[in-house]
Design an enzyme around this catalytic site. Structure first.
Site, PDB file in Angstrom:
ATOM      1  N   TYR A   4       3.204  10.096  -0.638  1.00 57.72           N
ATOM      2  CA  TYR A   4       4.111   9.433  -0.100  1.00 57.72           C
ATOM      3  C   TYR A   4       5.574   9.706  -0.696  1.00 57.72           C
ATOM      4  CZ  TYR A   4       0.784   6.878   2.445  1.00 57.72           C
ATOM      5  OH  TYR A   4      -0.516   6.123   3.287  1.00 57.72           O
ATOM      6  N   LYS A  57      -3.065   5.723  -3.979  1.00 57.54           N
ATOM      7  CA  LYS A  57      -4.352   6.916  -3.668  1.00 57.54           C
ATOM      8  C   LYS A  57      -3.761   8.080  -4.394  1.00 57.54           C
ATOM      9  CE  LYS A  57      -3.564   4.883   1.001  1.00 57.54           C
ATOM     10  NZ  LYS A  57      -2.262   4.620   0.869  1.00 57.54           N
ATOM     11  N   HIS A  80      -7.678   9.757  -1.404  1.00 64.12           N
ATOM     12  CA  HIS A  80      -6.910   9.665  -0.239  1.00 64.12           C
ATOM     13  C   HIS A  80      -7.864  10.360   0.801  1.00 64.12           C
ATOM     14  CE1 HIS A  80      -2.421   9.365   1.172  1.00 64.12           C
ATOM     15  NE2 HIS A  80      -3.427   9.276   2.348  1.00 64.12           N
ATOM     16  N   ASP A 121       0.827  -1.171   0.049  1.00 66.70           N
ATOM     17  CA  ASP A 121       0.034  -0.001   0.058  1.00 66.70           C
ATOM     18  C   ASP A 121       0.811   1.245   0.114  1.00 66.70           C
ATOM     19  OD1 ASP A 121      -3.144   1.204   0.983  1.00 66.70           O
ATOM     20  OD2 ASP A 121      -1.279   2.251   1.717  1.00 66.70           O
TER      21      ASP A 121
END
Length: 271
Positions: A49, A74, A107, A44
């Protein structure tokens, strides 16, 4: 790896590796390869990120066929919108060097933006570029709003969930609407390791507090994605299928709830 069947009929592993706050580079590539070697099949990540490139590299270098893995990413808040979400998805696939995703999530439920983003996810799903679509951090009222506009309902809602934020009402709503709940920050970023109730239960089973919490998730039908880059922690987090918590222990853990978040409140998003 055990799986659950999502509402659209595809199987999703009940345990995955989360890579939140892990920087691009060799450490992340190594962690993903080690997790997959140990038997993890779900990874994931998310655009925000900033590590989709290394995540994709780890997946490719694992030696496990792509179709045997379950990969989630996401779309971030600044890319919500129909055309923007389509473009963001293309960028995610480009960075990860993948042909498709197994699960793509919105998200955060940014008011006024997530409906158009959801239309884009529906198109990508219908075009066969995503096997399943879902949301993250959606509360009941967000899901109710989405229901009025959607032709496909989310099959997953990924939320902050741990013994001090049990979100029982939201979990019940999701169950009634065939939405699987997935827990992020299941270990409360380490904030529960010194809890005496959890320590006592862990000692009784000869397990760690982390393993007890993850087992609590599984026995509550929650999909879970603990994050670690350390090989021994990745292995430890997977060793949760050889014991079972009693009903009394599950009740004790539920009683730790304080509605305490370590992440943002989805109803007060300012990013």
């Amino acid at each position: 790896m055990k799986t659950v069947k999502l509402a659209n009929g595809i199987d999703m592993p009940v345990l995955g590796l989360g890579v939140f706050k892990v920087e691009e580079g060799a450490e992340l590539v190594s962690a993903i390869k080690e997790a997959i070697r140990l038997g993890y099949r779900s990874i994931d990540t998310a655009a925000i990120y900033g590590n989709e490139t290394s995540t994709g590299q780890g997946i490719r270098e694992s030696g496990v066929p792509r179709e045997d893995l379950f990969i989630t990413s996401k779309v971030w808040n600044t890319d919500l919108g129909y055309e923007e979400t389509l473009a963001a998805f293309d960028e995610t696939l480009r960075k990860m060097e993948l042909d498709y995703l197994d699960l793509y999530l919105i998200h955060w439920p940014v008011e006024g933006k997530y409906i158009d983003a959801w239309r884009a996810l529906e198109k990508l799903h219908k075009d066969g570029r995503i096997r399943a679509i879902g949301v993250s951090n959606f509360q009941i009222h967000h899901l109710e709003t989405l229901k009025k506009h959607a032709t496909i309902m989310p099959v997953v809602n990924q939320i902050e969930l741990h013994p001090q934020l049990t979100q029982k009402e939201l979990i019940a709503y999701c169950a009634e609407n065939n939405i699987r709940v997935e827990a992020w920050s299941p270990l409360m970023q380490g904030g529960l390791f010194n809890n005496p109730v959890l320590q006592e239960i862990a000692a009784h089973h000869g397990k760690s507090v982390a393993q007890v919490i993850l087992r609590w998730d599984l026995q509550n039908d929650i999909i879970v994605i603990p994050k670690s880059t350390k090989a021994h922690r990745i292995a430890e987090n997977m060793a949760i299928f050889d014991f079972e918590l009693t009903p009394e222990e599950l009740t004790q853990i539920d009683a730790l709830n304080q509605n305490l978040r370590v992440g943002p409140d989805p109803d007060n998003i300012d990013f």
